[in-house]
Design a protein around this motif. Structure first.
Motif, PDB file in Angstrom:
ATOM      1  N   ALA A   1       0.836  -1.201   0.000  1.00  0.00           N
ATOM      2  CA  ALA A   1       0.000   0.000   0.000  1.00  0.00           C
ATOM      3  C   ALA A   1       0.869   1.249   0.000  1.00  0.00           C
ATOM      4  O   ALA A   1       0.583   2.219  -0.713  1.00  0.00           O
ATOM      5  CB  ALA A   1      -0.921  -0.009   1.224  1.00  0.00           C
ATOM      6  N   VAL A   2       1.960   1.208   0.770  1.00  0.00           N
ATOM      7  CA  VAL A   2       2.853   2.361   0.831  1.00  0.00           C
ATOM      8  C   VAL A   2       3.471   2.621  -0.536  1.00  0.00           C
ATOM      9  O   VAL A   2       3.471   3.752  -1.042  1.00  0.00           O
ATOM     10  CB  VAL A   2       3.962   2.151   1.893  1.00  0.00           C
ATOM     11  N   ALA A   3       3.968   1.558  -1.154  1.00  0.00           N
ATOM     12  CA  ALA A   3       4.610   1.694  -2.461  1.00  0.00           C
ATOM     13  C   ALA A   3       3.620   2.273  -3.455  1.00  0.00           C
ATOM     14  O   ALA A   3       3.941   3.197  -4.220  1.00  0.00           O
ATOM     15  CB  ALA A   3       5.129   0.344  -2.932  1.00  0.00           C
ATOM     16  N   GLU A   4       2.432   1.736  -3.460  1.00  0.00           N
ATOM     17  CA  GLU A   4       1.378   2.213  -4.356  1.00  0.00           C
ATOM     18  C   GLU A   4       1.132   3.707  -4.144  1.00  0.00           C
ATOM     19  O   GLU A   4       1.067   4.485  -5.094  1.00  0.00           O
ATOM     20  CB  GLU A   4       0.101   1.399  -4.048  1.00  0.00           C
ATOM     21  N   ASP A   5       1.050   4.066  -2.879  1.00  0.00           N
ATOM     22  CA  ASP A   5       0.757   5.434  -2.496  1.00  0.00           C
ATOM     23  C   ASP A   5       1.840   6.402  -2.971  1.00  0.00           C
ATOM     24  O   ASP A   5       1.553   7.458  -3.539  1.00  0.00           O
ATOM     25  CB  ASP A   5       0.631   5.478  -0.961  1.00  0.00           C
ATOM     26  N   VAL A   6       3.113   6.008  -2.739  1.00  0.00           N
ATOM     27  CA  VAL A   6       4.223   6.890  -3.098  1.00  0.00           C
ATOM     28  C   VAL A   6       4.355   7.011  -4.607  1.00  0.00           C
ATOM     29  O   VAL A   6       4.689   8.063  -5.155  1.00  0.00           O
ATOM     30  CB  VAL A   6       5.551   6.371  -2.483  1.00  0.00           C
ATOM     31  N   LEU A   7       4.063   5.918  -5.281  1.00  0.00           N
ATOM     32  CA  LEU A   7       4.278   5.858  -6.727  1.00  0.00           C
ATOM     33  C   LEU A   7       3.162   6.555  -7.503  1.00  0.00           C
ATOM     34  O   LEU A   7       3.349   6.951  -8.657  1.00  0.00           O
ATOM     35  CB  LEU A   7       4.365   4.382  -7.137  1.00  0.00           C
ATOM     36  N   GLU A   8       2.035   6.725  -6.868  1.00  0.00           N
ATOM     37  CA  GLU A   8       0.832   7.141  -7.593  1.00  0.00           C
ATOM     38  C   GLU A   8       0.998   8.419  -8.412  1.00  0.00           C
ATOM     39  O   GLU A   8       0.623   8.444  -9.590  1.00  0.00           O
ATOM     40  CB  GLU A   8      -0.339   7.279  -6.613  1.00  0.00           C
ATOM     41  N   PRO A   9       1.559   9.498  -7.802  1.00  0.00           N
ATOM     42  CA  PRO A   9       1.674  10.734  -8.596  1.00  0.00           C
ATOM     43  C   PRO A   9       2.477  10.520  -9.870  1.00  0.00           C
ATOM     44  O   PRO A   9       2.144  11.054 -10.928  1.00  0.00           O
ATOM     45  CB  PRO A   9       2.413  11.695  -7.657  1.00  0.00           C
ATOM     46  N   LEU A  10       3.534   9.706  -9.774  1.00  0.00           N
ATOM     47  CA  LEU A  10       4.386   9.440 -10.923  1.00  0.00           C
ATOM     48  C   LEU A  10       3.595   8.728 -12.010  1.00  0.00           C
ATOM     49  O   LEU A  10       3.631   9.084 -13.189  1.00  0.00           O
ATOM     50  CB  LEU A  10       5.575   8.591 -10.475  1.00  0.00           C
ATOM     51  N   ARG A  11       2.863   7.720 -11.566  1.00  0.00           N
ATOM     52  CA  ARG A  11       2.070   6.942 -12.518  1.00  0.00           C
ATOM     53  C   ARG A  11       1.045   7.840 -13.213  1.00  0.00           C
ATOM     54  O   ARG A  11       0.892   7.802 -14.432  1.00  0.00           O
ATOM     55  CB  ARG A  11       1.371   5.801 -11.784  1.00  0.00           C
ATOM     56  N   GLU A  12       0.387   8.673 -12.419  1.00  0.00           N
ATOM     57  CA  GLU A  12      -0.625   9.572 -12.969  1.00  0.00           C
ATOM     58  C   GLU A  12      -0.017  10.488 -14.010  1.00  0.00           C
ATOM     59  O   GLU A  12      -0.559  10.691 -15.084  1.00  0.00           O
ATOM     60  CB  GLU A  12      -1.212  10.436 -11.840  1.00  0.00           C
ATOM     61  N   CYS A  13       1.146  10.999 -13.649  1.00  0.00           N
ATOM     62  CA  CYS A  13       1.824  11.941 -14.537  1.00  0.00           C
ATOM     63  C   CYS A  13       2.135  11.284 -15.877  1.00  0.00           C
ATOM     64  O   CYS A  13       1.905  11.852 -16.939  1.00  0.00           O
ATOM     65  CB  CYS A  13       3.104  12.420 -13.857  1.00  0.00           C
ATOM     66  N   LEU A  14       2.633  10.049 -15.822  1.00  0.00           N
ATOM     67  CA  LEU A  14       2.996   9.344 -17.054  1.00  0.00           C
ATOM     68  C   LEU A  14       1.737   8.989 -17.851  1.00  0.00           C
ATOM     69  O   LEU A  14       1.741   9.051 -19.076  1.00  0.00           O
ATOM     70  CB  LEU A  14       3.801   8.086 -16.722  1.00  0.00           C
ATOM     71  N   ASP A  15       0.689   8.615 -17.130  1.00  0.00           N
ATOM     72  CA  ASP A  15      -0.565   8.281 -17.806  1.00  0.00           C
ATOM     73  C   ASP A  15      -1.107   9.489 -18.558  1.00  0.00           C
ATOM     74  O   ASP A  15      -1.607   9.373 -19.671  1.00  0.00           O
ATOM     75  CB  ASP A  15      -1.614   7.804 -16.786  1.00  0.00           C
ATOM     76  N   ASP A  16      -0.982  10.669 -17.926  1.00  0.00           N
ATOM     77  CA  ASP A  16      -1.459  11.890 -18.553  1.00  0.00           C
ATOM     78  C   ASP A  16      -0.758  12.136 -19.870  1.00  0.00           C
ATOM     79  O   ASP A  16      -1.356  12.594 -20.830  1.00  0.00           O
ATOM     80  CB  ASP A  16      -1.213  13.090 -17.621  1.00  0.00           C
ATOM     81  N   ARG A  17       0.533  11.834 -19.885  1.00  0.00           N
ATOM     82  CA  ARG A  17       1.310  12.107 -21.100  1.00  0.00           C
ATOM     83  C   ARG A  17       0.891  11.229 -22.251  1.00  0.00           C
ATOM     84  O   ARG A  17       1.115  11.544 -23.402  1.00  0.00           O
ATOM     85  CB  ARG A  17       2.794  11.918 -20.823  1.00  0.00           C
ATOM     86  N   ASP A  18       0.324  10.068 -21.918  1.00  0.00           N
ATOM     87  CA  ASP A  18      -0.102   9.146 -22.958  1.00  0.00           C
ATOM     88  C   ASP A  18      -1.210   9.748 -23.822  1.00  0.00           C
ATOM     89  O   ASP A  18      -1.285   9.477 -25.011  1.00  0.00           O
ATOM     90  CB  ASP A  18      -0.626   7.839 -22.320  1.00  0.00           C
ATOM     91  N   ASP A  19      -2.050  10.580 -23.179  1.00  0.00           N
ATOM     92  CA  ASP A  19      -3.215  11.086 -23.892  1.00  0.00           C
ATOM     93  C   ASP A  19      -2.855  12.097 -24.970  1.00  0.00           C
ATOM     94  O   ASP A  19      -1.824  12.688 -24.947  1.00  0.00           O
ATOM     95  CB  ASP A  19      -4.186  11.736 -22.891  1.00  0.00           C
TER      96      ASP A  19
END
Lengths: 370, 139
Positions: free
Chosen positions: A352-370
């Motif tokens: 859960a911690v890893a998921e939590d810390v990583l989330e902003p990064l993942r979101e940022c990369l996902d945004d770039r996909d669009d």
């Protein structure tokens, strides 16, 4: 720390100033600010040196062999760079780098550039640092570069993999070495050298190695009779070659026949015997190393290796960069200790911690996909 | 930058120059430096000044520690210093000398560019602290 300082350093390095080369490697090794600019600038000037990696268990005679190899190349009028990697203490970070002591044949010869590096406990960083230091030596204009490392673990295996040709050094009559080979070093060796061949049990170790190499080749040999033939030829060559050495001509012939038949040339790892302290067998070793280099050229594997290595370097850099980003993010959120405490208290769990810390990064990369 | 200099590993070359064959002191220092977190390169016995110069320049050490017990320091140390100068390594290498150096010889060695001399009985911590404090800032 301005860009100009790095450019100046690179310029002086390319001009052949020893001090600049030494300083560039220091910056690379300590990953001090600006080292990336240095490596970037050096990159365009690399690619001319032939790089040999030498590994083996402690006491196998690596440093002595490297010394003799360096001497041989110097006698041919070539310049040599050596990078010796030693382990450092995981507790204090301190290290005693002792290999220099055995470079007795090349003392005071500035055209042998010998540099000790220690494994400073960076995750995977050692192979990157080694590869970058090799680039510095290459750009400086060294004809031959030798990487020497203790073959103890994955870290060290990664280090020698940055070389074009990998030599595995084995001591005679020690079952432990063969155990070490089983653990994975066998796969990376292009040339096996039984050093201290004047000791008892040397021929037995040679035989054991050859057996393992042919076991390793077997699956391929069964599929392709042509290669099986080559392997058998090779075997015979070594059969009457008790003292190690003259099999080379046979092997070269192998490569050539394969070549003319439009088959890609095949390299069967060679087993040689040396006595590094007296220099016995060094000529044969040099010849075999050159043969392997020719094979790499002829088969296109050299280019393939370079591509693979570049890919690996990119991945490694990205890994360490992302790692650093995440460490900074962890610190921003109060440090890993706080999270660890929460995990121990069963308030949360590591995933859960890893998921939590990583989330902003993942979101940022996902945004770039669009 | 400050964070980087804290992390920086101090590199030392411990060198035995000349013909004296006693390196217990050099061994003890090497070990103490290692335990203090330094990277130590030990030269081995009976080194010529040229070898020490080569090693100092190529390894880009922050500290060169020369151990001399033979009494030849007035000949050997200047040779090493001149070589370092030649390769542009004198200014940013901390040079310390250990061993038997008579009081009256010391001013001349300092004049040559030696940064400190540690005689017999110097507490290990004193040497380590000196190195930590004076290890040169690298540009």
């Amino acid at each position: 720390m301005s860009r100009a300082v790095e450019s100046d350093l690179v310029e002086r390095l390319l001009d052949g100033e020893h001090r600049a080369l030494a300083r560039a490697i220091t910056k690379i090794e300590s990953q001090s600010p600006g080292y990336r600019d240095i490596v970037s600038e050096l990159h365009a000037h690399t690619g001319d040196a032939s790089v040999v990696g030498i590994t083996g268990s402690p006491g196998a005679g690596k440093s002595t062999l490297v010394d003799k190899l360096a001497k041989h190349y110097r006698d041919q009028g070539e310049t040599v760079g050596v990078i010796a990697v030693d382990p450092s203490s995981p507790y204090t970070g301190g290290a005693v780098l002792g290999d220099r002591i055995r470079m007795a044949s090349n003392v005071g010869d500035m055209d042998v550039f010998f540099r000790s590096m220690s494994a400073r406990g960076q995750l995977g960083g050692l192979s990157t640092a080694t590869a970058d230091a090799v680039k510095a030596l290459d750009a400086f204009g060294k004809d031959r570069i030798i990487i020497e490392t203790v073959g103890a673990g994955q870290n060290e295996v990664d280090v020698v993999k940055t070389a074009d040709t990998v030599v595995v050094l084995v001591q005679p009559g020690s079952g432990d070495d063969v155990q070490m080979l089983k653990a994975g070093i066998l796969e990376i060796g292009d040339v096996f050298v039984v050093n201290k061949a004047d000791m008892e049990g040397a021929s037995r170790t040679v035989a054991e190695l050859q057996e393992m190499i042919h076991l390793r080749d077997d699956p391929r040999a069964n599929l392709d009779t042509g290669h099986h033939g080559a392997a058998a030829f090779d075997d015979a060559g070594h059969g009457h070659d008790g003292h190690g050495g003259h099999a080379d001509t046979g092997d070269t012939a192998d490569t050539e026949t394969d070549d003319s038949a439009d088959d890609p040339p095949v390299w069967t790892p060679q087993v040689l015997e040396t006595v590094a302290t007296t220099g016995e067998g060094i000529d044969e070793l040099v010849e075999t190393l050159d043969d392997h280099r020719d094979y790499l050229d002829a088969s296109g594997e050299l280019a393939e290796k370079a591509r693979k290595r570049a890919g690996e370097e990119i991945r490694q850099l990205l890994r360490s960069d992302v790692n650093r980003l995440l460490e900074a993010e962890l610190d921003r959120r109060g440090g890993v200790e706080e999270f660890a405490e929460a995990v121990v208290e069963k308030e949360t769990d590591p995933y859960a911690v890893a998921e939590d810390v990583l989330e902003p990064l993942r979101e940022c990369l996902d945004d770039r996909d669009d | 930058m400050s964070a980087d200099s804290e992390q920086r590993t101090i590199r030392c070359l411990i060198a035995k120059v000349g013909l004296d064959g006693h390196d217990r002191g050099a061994h003890v220092i090497s070990r103490a430096f290692r335990d203090a977190g330094f990277e130590v390169i030990y030269s081995g016995l009976h080194r010529a000044p040229d070898e020490i110069i080569q090693a100092t320049v190529q390894e880009d050490v922050d500290v060169l520690g020369i151990s001399i017990l033979s009494g030849a320091h007035n000949t050997l140390v200047p040779k090493v210093m001149a070589g370092l100068e030649e390769y542009g390594a004198l200014d940013d290498t901390l040079v310390i000398v250990g061993g038997i150096i008579p009081e009256e010889d010391r001013p001349a060695l300092f004049e040559e560019g030696v940064d400190a001399i540690f005689g017999p009985g110097t507490p290990m911590q004193e040497t380590i602290d000196f190195v930590k404090e004076h290890a040169p800032e690298r540009p």
